[in-house]
Design an enzyme around this catalytic site. Structure first.
Site, PDB file in Angstrom:
ATOM      1  N   LYS A  13       0.833  -1.218   0.000  1.00  0.00           N
ATOM      2  CA  LYS A  13       0.000   0.000   0.000  1.00  0.00           C
ATOM      3  C   LYS A  13       0.860   1.258   0.000  1.00  0.00           C
ATOM      4  O   LYS A  13       0.598   2.194  -0.745  1.00  0.00           O
ATOM      5  CB  LYS A  13      -0.910   0.053   1.245  1.00  0.00           C
ATOM      6  CG  LYS A  13      -1.920  -1.055   1.350  1.00  0.00           C
ATOM      7  CD  LYS A  13      -2.846  -0.849   2.551  1.00  0.00           C
ATOM      8  CE  LYS A  13      -2.157  -0.903   3.889  1.00  0.00           C
ATOM      9  NZ  LYS A  13      -1.649  -2.224   4.283  1.00  0.00           N
ATOM     10  N   ARG A  88      -9.753   1.219   8.421  1.00  0.00           N
ATOM     11  CA  ARG A  88      -9.349  -0.143   8.753  1.00  0.00           C
ATOM     12  C   ARG A  88     -10.456  -0.916   9.456  1.00  0.00           C
ATOM     13  O   ARG A  88     -10.259  -2.092   9.802  1.00  0.00           O
ATOM     14  CB  ARG A  88      -8.160  -0.059   9.700  1.00  0.00           C
ATOM     15  CG  ARG A  88      -6.872  -0.621   9.158  1.00  0.00           C
ATOM     16  CD  ARG A  88      -5.864  -0.447  10.267  1.00  0.00           C
ATOM     17  NE  ARG A  88      -4.616  -1.095  10.063  1.00  0.00           N
ATOM     18  CZ  ARG A  88      -3.605  -0.570   9.389  1.00  0.00           C
ATOM     19  NH1 ARG A  88      -3.732   0.570   8.770  1.00  0.00           N
ATOM     20  NH2 ARG A  88      -2.472  -1.212   9.325  1.00  0.00           N
ATOM     21  N   ARG A 127      11.524  -6.275   4.407  1.00  0.00           N
ATOM     22  CA  ARG A 127      11.543  -4.842   4.715  1.00  0.00           C
ATOM     23  C   ARG A 127      12.427  -4.597   5.942  1.00  0.00           C
ATOM     24  O   ARG A 127      13.225  -3.654   5.946  1.00  0.00           O
ATOM     25  CB  ARG A 127      10.121  -4.331   4.979  1.00  0.00           C
ATOM     26  CG  ARG A 127      10.087  -2.880   5.449  1.00  0.00           C
ATOM     27  CD  ARG A 127       8.730  -2.242   5.271  1.00  0.00           C
ATOM     28  NE  ARG A 127       7.780  -2.655   6.287  1.00  0.00           N
ATOM     29  CZ  ARG A 127       6.478  -2.385   6.257  1.00  0.00           C
ATOM     30  NH1 ARG A 127       5.975  -1.716   5.245  1.00  0.00           N
ATOM     31  NH2 ARG A 127       5.676  -2.790   7.221  1.00  0.00           N
ATOM     32  N   ARG A 139      10.819  -1.056  12.119  1.00  0.00           N
ATOM     33  CA  ARG A 139       9.547  -0.789  12.801  1.00  0.00           C
ATOM     34  C   ARG A 139       9.351  -1.781  13.936  1.00  0.00           C
ATOM     35  O   ARG A 139       9.583  -2.972  13.775  1.00  0.00           O
ATOM     36  CB  ARG A 139       8.389  -0.909  11.800  1.00  0.00           C
ATOM     37  CG  ARG A 139       8.081   0.377  11.089  1.00  0.00           C
ATOM     38  CD  ARG A 139       7.060   0.208  10.014  1.00  0.00           C
ATOM     39  NE  ARG A 139       5.825  -0.452  10.448  1.00  0.00           N
ATOM     40  CZ  ARG A 139       4.738  -0.537   9.692  1.00  0.00           C
ATOM     41  NH1 ARG A 139       4.726  -0.004   8.494  1.00  0.00           N
ATOM     42  NH2 ARG A 139       3.674  -1.160  10.137  1.00  0.00           N
ATOM     43  N   ARG A 150      -1.193  -8.331  13.499  1.00  0.00           N
ATOM     44  CA  ARG A 150      -1.630  -7.410  12.433  1.00  0.00           C
ATOM     45  C   ARG A 150      -2.482  -8.145  11.401  1.00  0.00           C
ATOM     46  O   ARG A 150      -3.489  -7.620  10.915  1.00  0.00           O
ATOM     47  CB  ARG A 150      -0.414  -6.763  11.758  1.00  0.00           C
ATOM     48  CG  ARG A 150       0.220  -5.689  12.627  1.00  0.00           C
ATOM     49  CD  ARG A 150       1.669  -5.451  12.284  1.00  0.00           C
ATOM     50  NE  ARG A 150       1.868  -4.882  10.956  1.00  0.00           N
ATOM     51  CZ  ARG A 150       3.051  -4.833  10.344  1.00  0.00           C
ATOM     52  NH1 ARG A 150       4.129  -5.309  10.945  1.00  0.00           N
ATOM     53  NH2 ARG A 150       3.162  -4.295   9.161  1.00  0.00           N
TER      54      ARG A 150
END
Ligand code: ADP
Length: 197
Positions: A13, A88, A127, A139, A150
């Site tokens: 995204k 969300r 990532r 993160r 998540r």
């Protein structure tokens, strides 16, 4: 142009929203980025959100709704925006509809990135490795435990948002498993169709 980019964590995204931002000259509004900035700045919102975010759980709807309501009032968002990571929950989607209606703003469309769940954890790990290689901070929620939460939050709370927009004929799905450029091309086709309606 007012767009929403939907998809599970790791779907791409952020990557695709950043490109759309360049293309249309409108801001990418990522609630995740805005919340991380609030956490880094130690604001009251950041202090409320930190533990939930680190664990991979959603922050309460009223918190993100206030952030978005304030943000879309800013001058740079007058011509449009790309919402990344918001809404969300179906409650957030309904609140966004009410907010836009009150401001006489129209949503052009919703783009959903479809990605096989099996590929997502690998993308998140890649990532994290990339951030380490570049000497950047990873993160706090890019780890297997938080990722599982998540993904659970996505399945339980965000997947119904796709159904909400699909039901209203506002959703276009794009194959998010294709290479980045191919996903971008598919998104361009969809957004040019939005622009004509
Ligand atoms: P992801 O890569 O998982 O899509 P984001 O950067 O969009 O991550 O969001 C990171 C975290 O910020 C989420 O796990 C959640 O805790 C919080 N968050 C972001 N957007 C929202 C939202 N619209 N509603 C509730 N929580 C949110």
């Amino acid at each position: 142009m007012r767009l929403i980019v939907l998809g599970p964590p790791g779907a791409g995204k952020g990557t695709q929203s950043a490109r759309l931002m360049q293309k249309y000259g409108i801001p990418q509004l990522s609630t995740g980025d805005m919340l991380r900035a609030a956490v880094a700045a130690g604001t009251p919102v950041g202090r409320e959100a930190k533990a939930l975010m680190d664990a991979g759980s959603l922050v309460p709807d009223d918190v993100v709704l206030k952030i978005i309501a304030d943000r879309i009032e800013q001058p740079d968002a007058v011509q449009g925006f790309i919402l990344d990571g918001f809404p969300r929950t179906v409650n957030q989607a309904k609140a966004l509809d009410a907010l836009l209606k009150a401001k006489n703003m129209r949503l052009d469309g919703v783009i959903e990135l479809k990605v096989d769940e099996a590929a997502l954890l690998g993308r998140i790990q890649a990532r994290a490795e990339d951030m380490i290689a570049r000497g950047c901070a990873v993160r706090a929620d890019d780890n297997p435990d938080a990722f599982k939460t998540r993904l659970d939050a996505y399945r339980a709370q965000t997947a119904p948002v796709s159904a909400y927009y699909a039901g209203e004929g506002r959703l276009k799905s794009v194959d998010g498993m294709a290479p980045v450029e191919a996903v971008a091309a598919a998104i361009d086709l969809v957004t040019s169709a939005f622009a004509m309606t």
